[in-house]
Design a protein around this motif. Structure first.
Motif, PDB file in Angstrom:
ATOM      1  N   GLU A 276       0.813  -1.206   0.000  1.00  0.00           N
ATOM      2  CA  GLU A 276       0.000   0.000   0.000  1.00  0.00           C
ATOM      3  C   GLU A 276       0.856   1.270   0.000  1.00  0.00           C
ATOM      4  OE1 GLU A 276      -3.697   1.813  -0.258  1.00  0.00           O
ATOM      5  OE2 GLU A 276      -3.195  -0.334  -0.316  1.00  0.00           O
ATOM      6  N   GLU A 277       2.037   1.199   0.619  1.00  0.00           N
ATOM      7  CA  GLU A 277       2.914   2.380   0.712  1.00  0.00           C
ATOM      8  C   GLU A 277       3.237   2.957  -0.660  1.00  0.00           C
ATOM      9  OE1 GLU A 277       7.358   3.658   2.384  1.00  0.00           O
ATOM     10  OE2 GLU A 277       6.653   1.572   2.580  1.00  0.00           O
ATOM     11  N   PHE A 278       3.374   2.087  -1.669  1.00  0.00           N
ATOM     12  CA  PHE A 278       3.785   2.543  -2.992  1.00  0.00           C
ATOM     13  C   PHE A 278       2.667   2.451  -4.029  1.00  0.00           C
ATOM     14  CE2 PHE A 278       7.728   0.892  -0.976  1.00  0.00           C
ATOM     15  CZ  PHE A 278       8.341   2.122  -0.793  1.00  0.00           C
ATOM     16  N   LYS A 279       1.436   2.306  -3.562  1.00  0.00           N
ATOM     17  CA  LYS A 279       0.308   2.199  -4.489  1.00  0.00           C
ATOM     18  C   LYS A 279       0.208   3.426  -5.387  1.00  0.00           C
ATOM     19  CE  LYS A 279      -4.713   1.636  -4.742  1.00  0.00           C
ATOM     20  NZ  LYS A 279      -5.979   1.475  -3.956  1.00  0.00           N
ATOM     21  N   SER A 280       0.275   4.621  -4.807  1.00  0.00           N
ATOM     22  CA  SER A 280       0.140   5.833  -5.617  1.00  0.00           C
ATOM     23  C   SER A 280       1.327   5.988  -6.559  1.00  0.00           C
ATOM     24  CB  SER A 280       0.018   7.070  -4.716  1.00  0.00           C
ATOM     25  OG  SER A 280       1.190   7.262  -3.939  1.00  0.00           O
ATOM     26  N   CYS A 281       2.510   5.569  -6.123  1.00  0.00           N
ATOM     27  CA  CYS A 281       3.694   5.630  -6.995  1.00  0.00           C
ATOM     28  C   CYS A 281       3.486   4.746  -8.217  1.00  0.00           C
ATOM     29  CB  CYS A 281       4.945   5.190  -6.241  1.00  0.00           C
ATOM     30  SG  CYS A 281       5.471   6.301  -4.907  1.00  0.00           S
ATOM     31  N   ARG A 282       2.991   3.523  -7.987  1.00  0.00           N
ATOM     32  CA  ARG A 282       2.740   2.613  -9.107  1.00  0.00           C
ATOM     33  C   ARG A 282       1.731   3.217 -10.087  1.00  0.00           C
ATOM     34  NH1 ARG A 282       2.417  -1.166  -4.789  1.00  0.00           N
ATOM     35  NH2 ARG A 282       0.149  -1.275  -4.999  1.00  0.00           N
ATOM     36  N   GLU A 283       0.683   3.803  -9.545  1.00  0.00           N
ATOM     37  CA  GLU A 283      -0.370   4.350 -10.392  1.00  0.00           C
ATOM     38  C   GLU A 283       0.136   5.518 -11.237  1.00  0.00           C
ATOM     39  OE1 GLU A 283      -3.411   5.169  -7.555  1.00  0.00           O
ATOM     40  OE2 GLU A 283      -4.199   3.124  -7.574  1.00  0.00           O
ATOM     41  N   HIS A 284       0.994   6.354 -10.667  1.00  0.00           N
ATOM     42  CA  HIS A 284       1.563   7.461 -11.435  1.00  0.00           C
ATOM     43  C   HIS A 284       2.405   6.938 -12.601  1.00  0.00           C
ATOM     44  CE1 HIS A 284       0.206  10.827  -9.085  1.00  0.00           C
ATOM     45  NE2 HIS A 284       0.806  10.426  -7.985  1.00  0.00           N
ATOM     46  N   LEU A 285       3.078   5.813 -12.392  1.00  0.00           N
ATOM     47  CA  LEU A 285       4.026   5.325 -13.388  1.00  0.00           C
ATOM     48  C   LEU A 285       3.400   4.471 -14.479  1.00  0.00           C
ATOM     49  CD1 LEU A 285       7.006   4.594 -10.985  1.00  0.00           C
ATOM     50  CD2 LEU A 285       6.906   6.346 -12.745  1.00  0.00           C
ATOM     51  N   TYR A 286       2.175   3.962 -14.270  1.00  0.00           N
ATOM     52  CA  TYR A 286       1.550   3.249 -15.390  1.00  0.00           C
ATOM     53  C   TYR A 286       0.212   3.875 -15.819  1.00  0.00           C
ATOM     54  CZ  TYR A 286      -0.778   0.386 -11.684  1.00  0.00           C
ATOM     55  OH  TYR A 286      -1.475  -0.054 -10.586  1.00  0.00           O
ATOM     56  N   LYS A 287      -0.043   5.062 -15.355  1.00  0.00           N
ATOM     57  CA  LYS A 287      -1.297   5.753 -15.678  1.00  0.00           C
ATOM     58  C   LYS A 287      -1.508   5.912 -17.180  1.00  0.00           C
ATOM     59  CE  LYS A 287      -3.604  10.224 -15.006  1.00  0.00           C
ATOM     60  NZ  LYS A 287      -3.517  11.560 -14.344  1.00  0.00           N
TER      61      LYS A 287
END
Length: 316
Positions: A276-287
């Protein structure tokens, strides 16, 4: 991966360098010096003694906001590149995000000519890890460039890893930094010690490693004052750096992704973007990628059809 030191350069416009330095000095409880030099550099000495610099960059399209409209300006004071001191992730990420939020609130913004450069400490790199790094990025050139939405205006400042370099590195298997350096500059004219040597304008810049501050620089990030995106870029850079250093071997293999989002998500998970800590990071990078991040071949109802056609049941 978060034990490695790094630095960040953030280009933007919308406010003057003096105003940006004032915002930083206030937030960092520091003191601001006078502008000096060709780049109109203003130093901000934070309360911990570290120095942040605000300087001009000739590649930025200068703009300002007037009555909710963005207009072009000719005043070079609106060219701003914030150069951080040496940073540590856990100690400094909150301050980086808070500072860029304040710069945005003060009127700063970015456009298609602005970029972000992340410098990674080169102390732990070896000739093998440098070759790993080149192969890791070259294998995913197309995927990374689409994910990061690098516009044509910036391509000349962050070119893809070229086939010649990749071929020479993997064909000769250099064992020393000196051998890698010779390959890196092969085909380029000019003095290697020149700060603005043309070899530097790649997604992965090794010029700064050989003739700079001994850092590996990643230049493939668009300018932004969005705190979440900047965090995602920093984590991405640190994770790739850690993979290059720790992986036994990374071969060049051009990734052909039938499901771009799934390919990016699985790669990010592999290099540490887990939980969960990096969920937003992942989403930014494959958006901006096509496909489905959760399902390689589509949702469960499509898996049976894929299996009937000879595929495997890779559902997640």
């Amino acid at each position: 991966m978060f034990t490695h030191k790094f630095g960040i350069e953030v280009e933007f416009t919308g406010i003057t360098r003096k105003r940006a330095a004032e915002v930083a000095a206030e937030y960092l409880h520091g003191r601001m010096g006078e502008a000096y030099g060709y780049y109109g550099t203003i130093k901000v000495t934070a309360s911990d003694g570290r120095i942040w610099k605000f300087m001009s960059d000739g590649s930025i399209n200068l703009q300002s906001r007037q009555n909710e409209r963005i207009i072009p300006v000719s005043d070079n004071e609106y060219s701003v590149e914030m150069v951080s001191p040496i940073l540590s992730y856990y100690e400094d990420i909150s301050d980086i995000q808070s500072l860029v939020r304040r710069l945005r609130k003060a009127g700063g913004f970015t456009n298609n000519t602005c970029g972000i450069h992340i410098h990674l400490d080169g102390a732990e790199h070896t000739p093998k890890s440098i070759r790993n790094f080149v192969n890791l990025i070259a294998s995913r050139n197309d995927l990374f460039y689409k994910a990061l939405q690098i516009p044509p205006e910036r391509m000349k400042y962050c070119k893809k890893m070229d086939d010649f370099l990749v071929s020479r590195l993997n064909g000769t298997h250099p064992k020393t930094f000196s051998q890698i350096e010779s390959i890196w500059y092969e085909g380029y004219a000019g003095n290697r010690s020149d700060h603005y040597h043309n070899s530097r304008y790649h997604f992965l810049n090794l010029h700064s490693f050989f003739h700079g501050n001994h850092t590996v620089e990643l230049r493939g990030f668009n300018g932004t004052l969005h705190a979440g995106k900047i965090r995602a870029y920093i984590v991405f850079a640190l994770a790739m750096n850690h993979q290059a250093i720790t992986q036994k071997s990374a071969q060049y293999h051009k990734v052909q992704a039938e499901n771009e989002k799934f390919a990016m998500r699985t790669y990010l998970n592999r290099i540490g973007f887990i939980g969960e800590e990096f969920k937003s990071c992942r989403e930014h990078l494959y958006k901006h990628l096509d496909g489905n991040a959760a399902w390689r071949y589509g949702r469960r109802e499509n898996v049976r059809s894929h299996i009937r056609n000879g595929g495997n049941a890779h559902e997640r």
